[in-house]
Design a protein around this motif. Structure first.
Motif, PDB file in Angstrom:
ATOM      1  N   TYR A 167      -0.457   7.324   5.968  1.00 30.27           N
ATOM      2  CA  TYR A 167       0.389   6.660   5.697  1.00 30.27           C
ATOM      3  C   TYR A 167      -1.138   5.521   4.848  1.00 30.27           C
ATOM      4  N   VAL A 168      -0.858   4.736   4.038  1.00 35.11           N
ATOM      5  CA  VAL A 168      -1.190   3.278   3.709  1.00 35.11           C
ATOM      6  C   VAL A 168      -0.816   2.207   4.192  1.00 35.11           C
ATOM      7  N   MET A 169      -2.129   1.311   4.432  1.00 28.48           N
ATOM      8  CA  MET A 169      -1.645  -0.359   4.420  1.00 28.48           C
ATOM      9  C   MET A 169      -1.718  -0.802   2.756  1.00 28.48           C
ATOM     10  N   LEU A 170      -0.038  -1.353   3.241  1.00 24.71           N
ATOM     11  CA  LEU A 170       0.111  -1.903   2.011  1.00 24.71           C
ATOM     12  C   LEU A 170      -0.451  -3.431   1.896  1.00 24.71           C
ATOM     13  N   TYR A 171      -0.095  -3.393   2.585  1.00 26.48           N
ATOM     14  CA  TYR A 171      -0.711  -5.137   3.692  1.00 26.48           C
ATOM     15  C   TYR A 171      -0.927  -5.966   4.545  1.00 26.48           C
ATOM     16  N   PRO A 193       8.124  -6.903  -9.705  1.00 28.17           N
ATOM     17  CA  PRO A 193       6.289  -7.408 -10.185  1.00 28.17           C
ATOM     18  C   PRO A 193       6.135  -6.233  -9.285  1.00 28.17           C
ATOM     19  N   LEU A 194       6.076  -4.764 -10.280  1.00 28.61           N
ATOM     20  CA  LEU A 194       5.818  -3.787  -8.945  1.00 28.61           C
ATOM     21  C   LEU A 194       3.562  -4.014  -8.337  1.00 28.61           C
ATOM     22  N   GLY A 195       3.939  -3.533  -7.205  1.00 26.55           N
ATOM     23  CA  GLY A 195       2.058  -3.748  -6.522  1.00 26.55           C
ATOM     24  C   GLY A 195       1.582  -2.387  -7.306  1.00 26.55           C
ATOM     25  N   ALA A 196       1.888  -1.176  -8.078  1.00 29.66           N
ATOM     26  CA  ALA A 196       1.472  -0.711  -8.683  1.00 29.66           C
ATOM     27  C   ALA A 196       0.372   0.359  -8.334  1.00 29.66           C
ATOM     28  N   GLY A 197       0.694   0.446  -6.912  1.00 31.50           N
ATOM     29  CA  GLY A 197       0.294   1.706  -6.322  1.00 31.50           C
ATOM     30  C   GLY A 197      -0.736   0.947  -5.276  1.00 31.50           C
ATOM     31  N   GLN A 198      -1.021  -0.463  -4.944  1.00 34.99           N
ATOM     32  CA  GLN A 198      -2.083  -0.946  -4.649  1.00 34.99           C
ATOM     33  C   GLN A 198      -2.141  -0.610  -2.853  1.00 34.99           C
ATOM     34  N   PHE A 199      -3.489  -0.454  -2.354  1.00 33.49           N
ATOM     35  CA  PHE A 199      -3.627  -0.672  -0.923  1.00 33.49           C
ATOM     36  C   PHE A 199      -4.500  -0.362  -0.745  1.00 33.49           C
ATOM     37  N   ASP A 200      -4.539  -0.720   0.655  1.00 31.44           N
ATOM     38  CA  ASP A 200      -6.456  -0.883   1.025  1.00 31.44           C
ATOM     39  C   ASP A 200      -7.450   0.262   1.116  1.00 31.44           C
ATOM     40  N   ASP A 222       3.559   8.508  -0.909  1.00 29.15           N
ATOM     41  CA  ASP A 222       4.212   8.339  -1.523  1.00 29.15           C
ATOM     42  C   ASP A 222       5.111   7.663  -2.150  1.00 29.15           C
ATOM     43  N   LEU A 223       4.962   6.682  -1.296  1.00 36.59           N
ATOM     44  CA  LEU A 223       6.065   5.245  -1.446  1.00 36.59           C
ATOM     45  C   LEU A 223       5.840   4.620  -1.971  1.00 36.59           C
ATOM     46  N   ILE A 224       4.044   3.671  -1.916  1.00 35.47           N
ATOM     47  CA  ILE A 224       3.897   2.360  -2.522  1.00 35.47           C
ATOM     48  C   ILE A 224       3.668   2.221  -4.330  1.00 35.47           C
ATOM     49  N   TRP A 225       4.892   3.557  -4.736  1.00 34.40           N
ATOM     50  CA  TRP A 225       4.904   3.256  -6.232  1.00 34.40           C
ATOM     51  C   TRP A 225       6.440   2.307  -6.439  1.00 34.40           C
ATOM     52  N   PHE A 226       7.115   2.426  -5.349  1.00 38.29           N
ATOM     53  CA  PHE A 226       8.194   1.519  -5.509  1.00 38.29           C
ATOM     54  C   PHE A 226       8.478   0.209  -4.365  1.00 38.29           C
TER      55      PHE A 226
END
Length: 638
Positions: free
Chosen positions: A353-357, A596-603, A373-377
């Motif tokens: 997991y990654v921290m989305l926000y 507007p996509l987040g384009a896979g951004q994470f911390d 693997d879901l941050i792109w959506f």
């Protein structure tokens, strides 16, 4: 005629009177029809004496062995014929037809006995010490022996025979069992090829069985090594079909055709058809059932500096089969070091997991983790805060909200802390009204259903809303009466307590949380405990145990949100509140590429620090285990 020009004549009982040998190699022997068990037993009873022409039979065998190595062999123990079929004589043509039919049926019922006649003759000849020729032309039908007739019988028939040496010669060399029949119906296959366990697999490789054993073993080891990070074979796979599919595919990545790369446009247009990154085709590929697993946790930490050593019980309970896709953690009166709290969450969830926000409002913390693997959506993430106690320098009361869109479904997560006090129900209702009016969301995200939105209520502008926190609603009952009810409660039935709950009363009247629902409560009150134990407040205030920590949800479409689990975490005792967790399955819908996509951004820095600590912790555990193993002594007695 045989293949050597010898004539085959039927057996005639009159030949016995003329002094002819009783058995010849050229005589075709037909076994009695085994369809009736009665006739079989009668034939076996007729054979009571050893055959008198055994010596003549041996001479006939030796003469045939000199003629041709391919001459068919007679059975080692021929049976007298001519009295079959009710004592009637059988013509030669009928014998041949019956023999071929019998052999064809033997082949159908016992595929492993393709050459059973020859094999049985070999075994009989070897056991009797007779050197019979073992070859037979392929075009000749196999000879029938009494062993074939006995093979069709049951075990009881052969076992009940007396140990007569004459009858022992009739027993076959081995007994062929009839095919086993299932005693009941086979269980139905509940897991289909479109199950959630196949969401990341592509297709079954038909050429997998053609690989060599070495290549297959090597590829399987490489597959296990590649999947060890995500542990799909242990946590995600639930049926054998998906395991074989993944082993035969050797990759969880889907192939991309060059024409797809040329034609697909992700960030422009409003495409609902094929090729859209957030469209139906992509959604069905990752979520065949179009359901997203969401884990929500709320906890009033009481401002404690010391965090629990292990947060596994909070985020990864052992009584669940699978981890969820999204983790949302809301904290009230959080610890002073917010960054340390977020690192501990990342360390617990691990590299999956990654921290989305993450957002905060004073000591109110809200963190969202998503499978990597879901941050792109995910769309761009927005947050807003509201203060309900303006005078206070430290913002302890209020709310913080985070909103984003996943595929075509918009989500809003709100954690809040309402006014405390047993009798301050009206003040808590005011806090709620202020939050839904002042929480400025969404700002840039498009509303997925503007016809159902209102400007005075932020919860109407999102498809799925989760509101959780310390709402501070109490039980309208004296402390002693509440404890008496708790002592009388049987199992998880808390209805006797909940009928005095302030929040449920206000929900029924419609004065707060309009359109929201709450799952059934089957856990004891989560407030107020003495720190470090399971005893309710023993201070001079003697606060009444209450359900202050709650999780509520609202959806635009009916039955979009299904509750999987709703309970408290009793093992974490560093605060006077017990954490409350909820697991949900949420309906997803296709989206448009104009989101507007987040384009896979994470911390990224948080991710690396959490993984580093996780590895360090594992290494320390191994070192401690090695020390314990080295320090242990083994006592031996000589």
């Amino acid at each position: 005629m045989s293949e050597h020009g010898d004539s085959i004549v039927p057996f005639n009982p009159t030949e016995l009177r003329s002094g002819e040998p009783t058995c010849k190699a050229d005589i075709t022997v037909l076994s009695v029809d085994p369809r009736t068990e009665k006739s079989n037993k009668e034939e076996l009873k007729d054979i009571k004496k050893p055959y008198e022409g055994t010596k003549l039979l041996q001479d006939e065998h030796n003469k045939d062995a000199k003629l041709s190595p391919f001459q068919p062999r007679p059975p080692s123990l021929p049976k007298p014929v001519g009295l079959g079929m009710g004592g009637k004589n059988i013509s030669f043509d009928e014998k041949v037809r019956g023999r071929r039919l019998r052999n064809s049926q033997e082949s159908l019922t016992d595929p492993g006995e393709t050459g059973s006649s020859t094999d049985s003759l070999k075994e009989d000849s070897s056991s009797n010490g007779q050197g019979l020729v073992s070859g037979r032309p392929l075009d000749l039908p196999p000879l029938e022996t009494p062993s074939f007739r006995i093979r069709t019988g049951s075990f009881s028939e052969t076992d009940n025979e007396h140990s007569d040496p004459n009858k022992e010669r009739l027993k076959p060399s081995r007994i062929i069992l009839s095919p086993l029949q299932p005693t009941g119906t086979y269980p139905s296959l509940e897991n289909s090829a479109a199950s959630t366990s196949l969401r990341t697999t592509n297709r079954i490789d038909r050429d997998y069985l053609d690989y060599s054993a070495v290549g297959r073993r090597g590829r399987s080891e490489r597959l296990q090594r590649n999947l060890s990070d995500s542990r799909l074979l242990d946590t995600m796979v639930s049926d054998n079909a998906s395991v074989h599919s993944m082993k035969s595919t050797y990759s969880v990545l889907n192939p991309i055709r060059p024409r797809d790369v040329r034609n697909r446009s992700f960030l422009e247009g409003s495409v609902l058809g094929n090729g859209a990154l957030l469209g139906a085709e992509e959604l069905d590929r990752y979520f065949p059932e179009r359901r997203l697993g969401i884990y929500v946790a709320t906890w009033n930490m009481q401002g404690e500096k010391g965090l629990p050593y292990n947060l596994d019980d909070l985020l990864l309970p052992t009584d669940t089969d699978f981890a969820q896709d999204v983790y949302v953690i809301g904290v009230q009166e959080g610890c002073p070091d917010r960054r340390e709290w977020e690192i501990r969450l990342q360390e617990t969830l691990g590299p999956y997991y990654v921290m989305l926000y993450a957002a905060a409002h004073g000591v109110l913390y809200l963190t969202v983790f998503v499978r990597r693997d879901l941050i792109w959506f995910c769309s761009e993430v927005e947050h807003a805060t509201v203060t309900t106690r303006i005078i206070s320098q430290i913002k302890t009361k209020g709310a913080v909200g985070i909103g984003f869109t996943f595929f075509g479904t918009s989500f809003l997560f709100i954690t809040s802390h309402f006014t405390s006090g047993d009798s301050k129900v009206y003040e808590r209702i005011l806090d709620y009204n202020k939050i839904i009016e002042a929480l400025a969301l969404p700002r840039n995200l498009p509303d997925t259903n503007p016809y159902r939105s209102t400007t005075s209520d932020v919860t109407t502008r999102f498809d799925e809303v989760f509101w959780f926190g310390d709402f501070n609603f109490r039980l309208n009952k004296a402390r002693g009466e509440v404890e008496a009810i708790l002592n009388q409660v049987m199992g998880t039935d808390m209805s006797a307590l909940l009928q005095h709950d302030q929040l449920l009363k206000e929900l029924k009247e419609g004065s707060i949380f309009k359109g929201f629902q709450e799952a059934s409560i089957h856990f004891p009150p989560t407030y107020k405990f003495d720190i470090g134990c399971d005893v309710y407040d023993t201070t001079t205030k003697q606060r009444t145990p209450s359900y202050t920590d709650r999780i509520l949800y609202r959806n635009r479409q009916a039955d979009d949100i299904k509750v999987v689990k709703y309970t408290s975490c009793l093992s974490i005792k560093t605060s006077d509140h017990r954490p409350v967790i909820g697991m949900f399955q949420v309906k997803l819908r296709p989206g448009r590429d104009n989101i507007p996509l987040g384009a896979g951004q994470f911390d990224r820095s948080l991710y690396l620090e959490g993984i580093r600590r996780r590895i360090t912790r594992e290494l320390k555990k191994r070192e401690a285990a090695m020390k314990n193993q080295n320090n242990s002594t083994v006592c031996t007695i000589s």
